[in-house]
Design a protein around this motif. Structure first.
Motif, short mmCIF file in Angstrom:
data_model
loop_
_atom_site.label_atom_id
_atom_site.label_comp_id
_atom_site.label_asym_id
_atom_site.label_seq_id
_atom_site.Cartn_x
_atom_site.Cartn_y
_atom_site.Cartn_z
N UNK A 1 41.50 41.81 50.21
CA UNK A 1 41.30 42.81 49.37
C UNK A 1 40.63 42.34 47.90
N UNK A 2 41.73 41.10 47.40
CA UNK A 2 41.25 40.45 46.26
C UNK A 2 40.11 39.99 46.09
N UNK A 3 39.76 39.36 47.28
CA UNK A 3 38.23 38.85 47.39
C UNK A 3 37.13 39.75 47.18
N UNK A 4 37.41 41.17 47.76
CA UNK A 4 36.33 42.15 47.69
C UNK A 4 36.34 42.41 46.39
N UNK A 5 37.42 42.66 45.58
CA UNK A 5 37.47 43.31 44.23
C UNK A 5 36.63 42.12 43.28
N UNK A 6 36.95 40.82 43.53
CA UNK A 6 36.28 39.92 42.77
C UNK A 6 34.78 39.53 42.91
#
Length: 472
Positions: free
Chosen positions: A113-118
């Protein structure tokens, strides 16, 4: 009032559950399965602190848990009646500080999810591993995760700038500083990285970010044998330098298991051999053509006969095919049947000698044993996994002996019996036997100084009673 009632009053039925706890109490490899008093699911740091304070007062132990992807039984209770404290509801991701190249996240934030946000911010958090769709930031910090990009960016402790931690007595340490250089005493943030929840519970973290790559190139290469694997790896590291992001390897045994058991998995090259290398380079600079650089270096490698076949990924889809071959190594072997998993490291120059010598020793102990080494060639981290000989359903009474020999040789080579998965509860006896008494005692002293009541994840990393039973 009982502790369970106090926790129900504090957290409510969503935040404290005493039924349907199976998914929380059993680890991925099913080494431990103990029914907890309940699963606490606090939604903020204040609730975590109060849960810890109440549990400490009642002399009930707590097992902190992230995505429960531990391979060493480090995130499930070691006995019945403990509290599992899940951080899954504390999954917030703050607005990205793009100018500062950092972000604040809750411990329960899932890595994917962090990868998606970034992705929309032209920034990356460079931690990648097979379980990133489940693994949570707090668990990655607690185990000091490594992953496939550690060669360039380091372990989790190298990516953490600041931490917020609930201590065993319920106090909160606020170390949420967003600077790389902070030498005002002991490096407390690094102390909690790799502590596996034995010293406190990470609730928030400030993480380092990096510019997203604008150019990337990936190649899958075939080598004749393990020694050629080493020569190729050394050349790639020298010639590709700071743009080298990943340098992975796997064996033909692992490839065969993955192709046999996983639907849709395809081998894209013509040649099969003993070992394979996955190399990836990337840059955030628009002035560097990494694809041209990699192609030139590979031409030199083929001319020197360091590899016998290979291909550059021509698209993101083909890159994904290459990476899936490497990432499905564990799943292919799991679907084959019983296995013993080992996460070890040796100095990079000793990878080939270790694999060759260790294979001979294990073959003498159990003729026909299937050995599947794969992992991170750039940092010497080998996932050295075993399957029984064909026609044999298990390892008989040799399981501990096989593991003991592998861990001993890794330590004797100047490496580690636990490269990136931690000790959990499953490797304590090996650590007590193979590491110096001074080192193990220092760990026990740190544990006792911070967690005097032994309330935090007891039975993980160290035990209060001293060294465990000797190895076979």
């Amino acid at each position: 009032m009982t502790l369970a009632n106090e926790l129900m009053d504090l957290l409510g039925p969503v935040g404290f559950q005493t039924e349907d706890t199976d998914a929380y109490q059993t680890d991925w490899l099913r080494m431990q399965d103990h029914t907890p008093m309940g699963v606490a699911r606090p939604k903020n740091t204040a609730e975590v602190a109060e849960v810890v304070r109440l549990a400490n007062a009642a002399d009930v132990s707590i097992t902190p848990q992230g995505g429960n992807t531990s391979l060493c039984a480090g995130a499930v209770p070691g006995r019945a009646g403990q509290i599992i404290l899940s951080l899954s509801r504390m999954n917030g991701i703050s607005p990205i500080e793009s100018d500062a190249f950092c972000v604040t996240v809750g411990a329960g934030a899932v890595l994917a999810n962090l990868h998606e946000v970034l992705a929309d911010q032209d920034l990356i958090f460079p931690m990648h591993l097979g379980a990133e769709g489940t693994a949570q930031i707090g668990g990655l910090i607690a185990t000091n995760a490594g992953g496939s990009h550690a060669l360039r960016y380091g372990m989790m402790q190298d990516l953490v700038l600041g931490l917020e931690v609930v201590l065993p007595d319920g106090q909160v340490w606020n170390g949420m500083r967003s600077v790389q250089k902070d030498n005002a005493g002991y490096q407390l943030r690094k102390l909690f990285c790799g502590a596996e929840g034995t010293l406190g519970i990470v609730t928030r973290a400030c993480l380092r970010l990096f510019p997203a790559p604008v150019s990337r190139a990936t190649a899958l290469l075939v080598v004749e044998d393990i020694q050629a694997l080493m020569s190729l790896g050394q050349t790639l590291r020298r010639e590709l330098g700071e743009v080298l992001t990943a340098l992975e390897f796997f064996s033909d045994i692992g490839l065969e298991l993955a192709l046999l058991h996983l639907e849709g998995l395809k081998y894209p090259l013509e040649t099969r051999s003993a070992a394979y290398v996955l190399v990836e380079v990337e840059t955030s600079s628009g002035h560097i053509d990494v694809a041209q650089l990699l192609e030139a270096v590979l031409a030199e490698c083929f001319a020197a006969e360091l590899c016998i076949d290979g291909a550059l990924a021509s698209s993101d889809a083909q890159r994904a095919v290459f990476w899936r071959l490497r990432e499905e190594m564990p799943e292919g072997q799991r679907l084959e049947g019983p296995q013993i998993k080992h996460d070890i490291s040796v100095p990079v120059a000793k990878v080939a000698p270790f694999i060759a010598e260790m294979g001979g020793i294990l073959e003498q102990l159990l003729p026909g044993i299937h050995i599947n080494p794969f992992g991170h060639l750039g940092d010497g981290n080998i996932h050295y996994n075993l399957s029984p000989p064909k026609g044999q359903s298990d390892f008989g009474d040799l399981k501990d002996t096989l593991s003991a020999n592998i861990y001993r040789m890794a330590e004797d080579a100047g490496g580690s019996l636990a490269a990136e998965h931690g000790l959990g509860s499953s490797k304590i006896a090996y650590a007590d036997e193979l590491r110096s008494p001074v080192e193990r005692q220092l760990m026990r002293q740190i544990k006792q100084a911070i967690d005097q009541s032994d309330v935090m994840n007891p039975g993980v990393i160290v035990t209060r009673g001293g060294p465990q039973d000797k190895l076979s």
